[in-house]
Design an enzyme around this catalytic site. Structure first.
Site, PDB file in Angstrom:
ATOM      1  N   SER A  64       0.721  -1.303  -0.083  1.00 42.09           N
ATOM      2  CA  SER A  64      -0.087   0.198   0.166  1.00 42.09           C
ATOM      3  C   SER A  64       0.782   1.290  -0.047  1.00 42.09           C
ATOM      4  O   SER A  64       0.145   2.301  -0.177  1.00 42.09           O
ATOM      5  CB  SER A  64      -0.958   0.097   1.419  1.00 42.09           C
ATOM      6  OG  SER A  64      -2.144  -0.789   0.807  1.00 42.09           O
ATOM      7  N   LYS A  67       0.182   3.797  -2.765  1.00 46.93           N
ATOM      8  CA  LYS A  67      -0.733   4.801  -2.559  1.00 46.93           C
ATOM      9  C   LYS A  67      -0.280   6.282  -2.481  1.00 46.93           C
ATOM     10  O   LYS A  67      -0.936   7.306  -2.703  1.00 46.93           O
ATOM     11  CB  LYS A  67      -1.702   4.550  -1.362  1.00 46.93           C
ATOM     12  CG  LYS A  67      -2.668   3.560  -1.823  1.00 46.93           C
ATOM     13  CD  LYS A  67      -3.290   2.848  -0.683  1.00 46.93           C
ATOM     14  CE  LYS A  67      -4.174   1.489  -0.992  1.00 46.93           C
ATOM     15  NZ  LYS A  67      -4.548   0.799   0.018  1.00 46.93           N
ATOM     16  N   SER A 119      -6.090   4.058   3.885  1.00 46.46           N
ATOM     17  CA  SER A 119      -5.472   2.935   2.816  1.00 46.46           C
ATOM     18  C   SER A 119      -6.547   2.360   2.206  1.00 46.46           C
ATOM     19  O   SER A 119      -6.571   1.035   2.001  1.00 46.46           O
ATOM     20  CB  SER A 119      -4.780   2.033   3.780  1.00 46.46           C
ATOM     21  OG  SER A 119      -3.867   1.358   2.682  1.00 46.46           O
TER      22      SER A 119
END
Length: 375
Positions: A64, A67, A119
């Site tokens: 993640s 991102k 997230s």
């Protein structure tokens, strides 16, 4: 300096190894931190110098922390006031979610907040489809962005959220550079530093708490993102503000989430205890031994071990920064007199142009006198 993150500073042998060409300031000492993550980097955000490096250029799965790129790309190339219509595809994406509903409308800004603070994989897909029409097309934008705008070459993305794909990878060094770039944007900084946020959506009303534990626990931590998928292990990118700098710590493939945070703390403690950064601003004046005056044309920052004895000298029209007679940085200077002479020459040229123009374009009186043969 954040006492919660600091240990008692150990006595260290001071040997500065600082090369401008490689942007590396890694100390030659046995006291560098022992980290459990497979790859890690500690970088100065101001100078860009690498202070710690473990397998920094090894290609790894980011999870993640992907991102970070999705967020900064949406902020810089999108309109945060745009209304985004959520698709079925976004609703159905697996993993962490902000529980978007199909056909729900939400501002791009709120989706970026849900992406970076909570997230949300669904938010990532919604952003990608709004910006480029599909995840695949947006991934191409991400790849172009990090290569051309940030200047990294060992990173490749296939989606906006970091779910595993064999061709979705980065390196610790690249993520540090990407984070350095992103943190220059005030909107991005504000979002990733948010500890909690009231979230109002059609499918979910709640308070979001930043998934990055250190952001919530330490005032000096200014961001940015954590991640996990089984193939990547635990990944973490952290920025930590000091009096004169901001450190960027990246850890990839830690065995546990605790390892990722402990590794990050060790890196930050090492940076705070060992290094300092000096910034010389653009326009700073210097004088050499012959009375010639110079100005620095570009702001420059240098990160060095705390006990270093920096010396500044002017040689051959350049600023030479040394420690113990070892050159650690060379910066070009511009001689002030040359600058003044150039300005004078430009003014003379402009005056000559005006005179020529006036001669080539006689006034009405000049033409009248010529007609009467009086001139």
């Amino acid at each position: 300096m954040g006492t919660k993150l600091r240990h008692v500073c150990c006595t260290m042998m001071v040997i500065v190894i600082l090369a401008a060409s490689t942007n590396s300031a890694v100390a030659n000492t046995e006291d560098t931190p022992n980290v459990h993550s497979e790859a890690a980097v500690l970088m100065s955000a101001k100078s860009g110098e690498v202070l710690f490096d473990k397998e920094a250029n090894q290609k790894m799965y980011p999870a993640s922390i992907t991102k970070i790129v999705t967020g900064i790309l949406a902020i810089e190339q999108g309109n945060l006031k745009d209304k985004v219509t959520i698709s079925e595809n976004a609703v159905d994406v697996i993993g962490t979610s902000v529980y978007l509903l199909e056909n729900e409308e939400m501002k791009l800004e709120q989706l970026v907040q849900g992406l970076l603070i909570n997230s949300g994989n669904d938010a990532g897909t919604a952003i990608a489809e709004h910006m480029a029409g599909s995840e695949e097309a947006f991934a191409e934008q991400m790849n172009t962005f990090v290569e051309e705008q940030v200047g990294v070459s060992n990173t490749h993305f296939t989606n906006p959220h970091g779910l595993y794909d064999d061709d979705h990878y980065t390196t610790a060094a690249d993520m540090a550079k990407i984070t350095k770039y992103a943190m220059k944007n005030s909107t991005f900084r504000e979002i990733v530093a948010t500890e909690e946020l009231e979230w109002i959506g059609e499918g979910w009303e709640t308070t979001l708490y930043n998934h990055h534990q250190l952001v919530r626990d330490h005032e000096e931590v200014t961001g940015v993102k954590n991640g996990f998928v089984s193939q990547s292990g635990f990944t973490l990118v952290t920025t930590y503000e000091t009096d004169n700098d901001e450190y960027i710590a990246v850890t990839l493939n830690a065995p546990t989430t605790n390892d990722s945070y402990h590794d990050t703390k060790r890196l930050l403690e090492y940076g705070v205890d060992t290094y300092d950064t000096k910034t010389v601003e653009k326009g700073k004046q210097f004088e050499d031994g012959y009375g010639n005056e110079y100005i620095l044309e570009h702001t420059t920052s240098i990160t060095y071990e705390k006990d270093a004895d920096l010396q500044f000298d002017i040689r051959n029209g350049s600023l030479i920064i040394e420690d113990d007679d070892q050159v650690i940085r060379t910066e070009p200077l511009k001689q002030i007199e040359e600058e003044v002479e150039e300005e004078v020459e430009e003014e003379v040229e402009e005056e000559e142009k005006v005179e020529v123009h006036q001669e080539e374009n006689p006034t009405f009186i000049d033409r009248l006198l010529q007609f009467l043969n009086l001139k």
